[in-house]
Design an enzyme around this catalytic site. Structure first.
Site, mmCIF file in Angstrom:
data_model
loop_
_atom_site.group_PDB
_atom_site.id
_atom_site.type_symbol
_atom_site.label_atom_id
_atom_site.label_comp_id
_atom_site.label_asym_id
_atom_site.label_seq_id
_atom_site.Cartn_x
_atom_site.Cartn_y
_atom_site.Cartn_z
ATOM 1 N N TYR A 61 0.919 -1.179 0.067
ATOM 2 C CA TYR A 61 -0.068 0.171 0.086
ATOM 3 C C TYR A 61 0.835 1.312 -0.015
ATOM 4 O O TYR A 61 2.052 1.155 0.354
ATOM 5 C CB TYR A 61 -1.196 0.051 1.054
ATOM 6 C CG TYR A 61 -0.926 -0.146 2.657
ATOM 7 C CD1 TYR A 61 0.550 0.374 3.033
ATOM 8 C CD2 TYR A 61 -1.697 -0.074 3.333
ATOM 9 C CE1 TYR A 61 0.729 0.317 4.304
ATOM 10 C CE2 TYR A 61 -1.356 -0.419 4.809
ATOM 11 C CZ TYR A 61 -0.195 0.056 5.373
ATOM 12 O OH TYR A 61 0.056 0.121 6.707
ATOM 13 N N GLU A 62 0.241 2.451 -0.513
ATOM 14 C CA GLU A 62 0.949 3.594 -0.821
ATOM 15 C C GLU A 62 2.023 3.560 -1.560
ATOM 16 O O GLU A 62 2.872 4.301 -1.627
ATOM 17 C CB GLU A 62 1.572 4.270 0.809
ATOM 18 C CG GLU A 62 0.613 4.476 1.613
ATOM 19 C CD GLU A 62 -0.376 5.458 1.462
ATOM 20 O OE1 GLU A 62 -0.198 6.252 0.089
ATOM 21 O OE2 GLU A 62 -1.604 5.451 1.847
ATOM 22 N N GLY A 63 1.535 2.677 -2.638
ATOM 23 C CA GLY A 63 2.601 2.572 -3.654
ATOM 24 C C GLY A 63 3.437 1.349 -3.478
ATOM 25 O O GLY A 63 4.399 1.304 -2.612
#
Length: 601
Positions: free
Chosen positions: A437-439
Site C-alpha cells: 500500500y501507498e505504492g
C-alpha cells in the site's frame, strides 16, 4: 510480550547521525532542544507501551467489524484514541496555530515509530490524518484550514485518502468518480472507492474524506483529476456538525494482516450525491494528493522499521527463554537457544537491519526539516532534493526488509512461531501489506529511477556517494589510530565496495534510460534495494565511528557503544556484501527478465 521503545537508540541516532542540534538551530525549530526531545520520547514510550501495545494482540484476534453500514473498532481502540488525541500526539509536527506542537519532523518520526511498533493497526488512523493535514496545509483555503485542522490535530475528527477504485488501482488515470458543480461552490460526488483505511469507524466524531474525482468537463487521464473534501457529517458555518452526508461504508475487507484496521469500501452518492468542496484548483488533484501520498509513504517506511523492531524484541525474548539442546562448545545440560550460533546470526541480522533502516529514515527526516526551515535557499533546495531521493528508499527498502525480519522472527521461534498464540506470526502477517500500500515497491523503484535519478542525471545520488567517500576516509583514519581497527577496516572495505556498486548502477541508469528503458526498469527494484543496503551501511559506519570516539573519551554506556561497533561490523559482513550481487543483477541481468514470450509463461 510487552513493547519497550528503544529510546536510547533513537536518541543516539537523532543526536549523533541526524544532527538534532543542527535541526534545533533552524528557524521555527527552537523548541526541539535535546532535553525537551528526550522528555517527549520518554513520555511517548510510556503511552505506547502502557496504553496502545497491550491491545495489539487482542485486536488481531477480535478485529474491527462491519454491521449495517457502521464499523465497530476493536476493544480498547476508542478509549486509546481519545487519550491519544487529548495527549497531543496527533499534533507533534503540526502548526501551533491549529493546536499542534510545531516540532520538527525529526522529533515526530520516533513518535510515529513507537506508535506503529506498539500497534500497527491502531497507528494507521493517525497516519492517514497526518497526510490529510499536510494536503490541506499546502492546498487548502484559509476557511478549510480553520474548519478542519484544529479538529484533526485534537483527534476529534480523522482523515482519509480516497484514490483507489475497483477498476483503478495504481493507474489513477482510470478514476471514474464524478463531481458535478452545484452552482453554490459545492459539488455532488458519486462513485465507489475501495481500500480506504479507516474509511468508517467509531473513534471520532467525524471522518473527513479527501477524494479524487472528475468534474464533467475534465480532460481525460491524470490531468483531469480534482481533489475534494467530503466529510461524513456536513459541517455547519459555525463549525458544528450537521446532517449525514451521502457517503456510506458498504463493507470492509477481510485481510491477511492489520486486521483491526478497517479497510472500507465507500459508496458516494447513492442517495442524491455526496456533498464535497474543491481543494485548490480543478484538475490539479493528483498534484495535491501526492503531497499526502509522499507524507504517507515516508510514514509507511517507518511502519516497516516499527514492526521489524517489535519482531526483533519478541525474538530476543524467546531466544533468551527457550531452553533446547546443549551448547556446541559443551555444557552440563540444555541451554537457551540464544547460545546457538545460527540463532545469534538471525538475531544480529534482524537487529542490524532495523538499526540501519532507522538511521537512514531519521537522517531523511532531518533533511526534510532543513529543506523546509533552513534560511539559505540553496541549502533548502539541496536538502529537499536529498529527502525526495530518500523517500522511495525509506518506503521501499524498509518495508521489504520488514518482511524478511518478521519472517526471521518466526524462524527464531521455530514451530512455536507458526502458532498464532505466540504472537510472532502477527508481525509477519502485518508486515506483508507494507510493501504494497501507498505504492508498491515497484512503484517506489520506478520513482527512484525516473524522477529521482534519471531526471537530474544522478546528481543527488552522486552527492550522497561523495559523502560516503568522506566516511570511508574517516574509517581509515580511525582504524589506524588503534582499538577496533580490525572492525573499522572491515566496515570500510565493505562500504567501499558498496559505494562503488551504487555508483556503477547510477551511471548505468543515467546512460541507458533513453536507449534501453525496459532494461533499466527491469532492475529498478534491485536498484532500490541496493540504495537502501548501501546508504544504510553508510549510517552504520557513521554510528561505529561515533561509538569509537565515545569509548576513547570514556563517555556514556560502554556496552551500548561496543554493541554499536559489533552490529555495524555484522551489517558490513552480512548485508553490505549483497551490494555486488545486486549490482550484477541490475547491470548484467536485464536480458533474462524480458526473454520469454507471454505464451511461454
Amino acid at each position: 510480550m510487552s513493547y519497550v521503545a528503544p529510546v536510547k537508540d533513537m536518541l543516539f541516532v537523532m543526536n549523533e547521525l541526524a544532527g538534532l542540534s543542527e535541526v534545533n538551530a533552524l528557524p521555527n525549530c527552537e523548541d526541539a532542544t535535546p532535553e525537551t526531545v528526550e522528555a517527549i520520547l520518554e513520555e511517548n514510550a510510556k503511552f505506547c507501551g502502557e496504553v496502545v501495545a497491550p491491545i495489539n494482540h487482542s485486536a488481531d484476534k477480535d478485529p474491527s467489524f462491519w454491521s449495517d453500514g457502521t464499523v465497530t473498532t476493536s476493544k480498547g481502540f476508542k478509549e486509546a484514541f481519545k487519550q491519544f488525541g487529548e495527549s497531543g500526539w496527533q499534533g507533534v509536527q503540526h502548526p501551533v496555530e491549529f493546536g499542534g506542537q510545531g516540532l520538527p519532523k525529526l522529533v515526530a518520526t520516533p513518535c510515529i515509530e513507537m506508535l506503529n511498533s506498539a500497534n500497527l493497526s491502531f497507528a494507521l488512523c493517525p497516519l492517514l490524518t497526518d497526510g490529510t493535514i499536510e494536503a490541506l496545509m499546502t492546498a487548502g483555503t484559509d476557511e478549510q484550514k480553520n474548519t478542519y485542522l484544529t479538529n484533526f490535530i485534537s483527534g476529534k475528527w480523522t482523515g482519509t485518502m480516497n484514490l483507489t477504485e475497483p477498476q483503478a488501482g495504481s493507474d489513477l488515470a482510470l478514476v471514474r468518480t464524478r463531481a458535478v458543480p452545484q452552482g453554490d461552490g459545492t459539488f455532488k460526488l458519486s462513485g465507489t472507492k475501495i481500500f480506504i483505511t479507516y474509511g468508517e469507524h467509531d473513534m471520532a466524531e467525524n471522518i473527513v474524506h479527501l477524494v479524487l474525482a472528475r468534474t464533467p468537463d475534465a480532460p481525460e487521464g491524470v490531468k483531469g483529476i480534482s481533489l475534494f473534501i467530503v466529510p461524513k457529517f456536513l459541517v455547519k458555518p459555525d463549525g458544528s456538525l450537521g446532517e449525514r452526508n451521502d457517503v456510506h461504508c458498504v463493507s470492509i475487507e477481510h485481510k491477511l494482516g492489520i486486521k483491526a484496521s478497517p479497510t472500507a469500501v465507500l459508496q458516494f452518492g447513492d442517495h442524491g450525491g455526496a456533498v464535497g468542496t474543491l481543494v485548490g484548483e480543478e484538475n490539479r488533484g493528483l498534484e495535491y494528493m501526492f503531497i499526502m501520498m509522499n507524507a504517507a509513504r515516508f510514514a509507511v517506511g517507518i511502519q516497516g522499521i516499527s514492526v521489524a523492531e517489535r519482531a526483533y524484541q519478541k525474538a530476543v525474548a524467546y531466544a533468551k527463554d527457550r531452553v533446547q539442546s546443549r551448547d556446541l562448545a559443551g555444557s552440563a545440560g540444555a541451554v537457551t537457544i540464544i547460545h546457538q550460533p545460527d540463532v545469534r546470526r538471525m538475531l544480529m541480522s534482524m537487529r542490524s537491519q532495523v538499526e540501519a533502516a532507522r538511521a537512514l529514515a531519521y537522517v531523511a527526516a532531518a533533511a526534510s526539516d532543513a529543506g523546509h526551515h533552513h534560511p539559505d535557499e540553496a541549502t533548502r533546495k539541496a536538502n529537499q532534493a536529498c529527502y525526495e531521493y530518500l523517500v522511495p528508499v525509506v518506503k521501499g527498502w524498509s518495508t521489504e526488509l520488514s518482511i524478511d525480519v518478521t519472517s526471521t522472527g518466526v524462524q527464531v521461534h521455530g514451530g512455536m512461531g507458526f502458532i498464532e498464540e505466540t504472537g510472532a506470526a502477527q508481525y509477519y502477517r502485518d508486515a506483508r501489506i507494507l510493501a504494497i500500500y501507498e505504492g508498491t515497491t515497484a512503484i517506489q523503484a520506478n520513482d527512484l529511477v525516473g524522477r529521482k535519478t534519471a531526471r537530474d542525471g544522478g546528481a543527488v545520488a552522486k552527492g550522497l556517494i561523495a559523502q560516503i567517500h568522506k566516511t570511508e576516509s574517516a574509517l581509515s583514519a580511525a582504524a589506524a589510530a588503534g582499538e577496533f581497527g580490525d572492525d573499522l577496516q572491515a566496515i570500510r572495505k565493505r562500504l567501499v565496495d558498496g559505494a562503488r556498486a551504487l555508483d556503477d548502477v547510477v551511471n548505468y541508469v543515467v546512460a541507458n534510460i533513453k536507449t534501453d528503458i525496459k532494461g533499466v526498469f527491469s532492475g529498478s527494484v534491485p536498484y532500490l534495494k541496493l540504495a537502501g543496503v548501501v546508504l544504510g551501511g553508510w549510517q552504520m559506519a557513521r554510528a561505529a565511528l561515533v561509538a569509537v570516539d565515545k569509548l576513547k573519551a570514556g563517555e556514556g554506556d560502554a556496552q551500548f557503544y561496543k554493541a554499536k561497533i559489533a552490529t555495524a561490523r555484522f551489517y558490513a559482513d552480512h548485508v553490505l556484501t549483497q551490494a555486488s550481487s545486486l549490482r550484477a543483477s541490475i547491470i548484467e541481468g536485464s536480458a533474462g527478465v524480458m526473454a520469454l514470450t507471454e505464451a511461454q509463461f
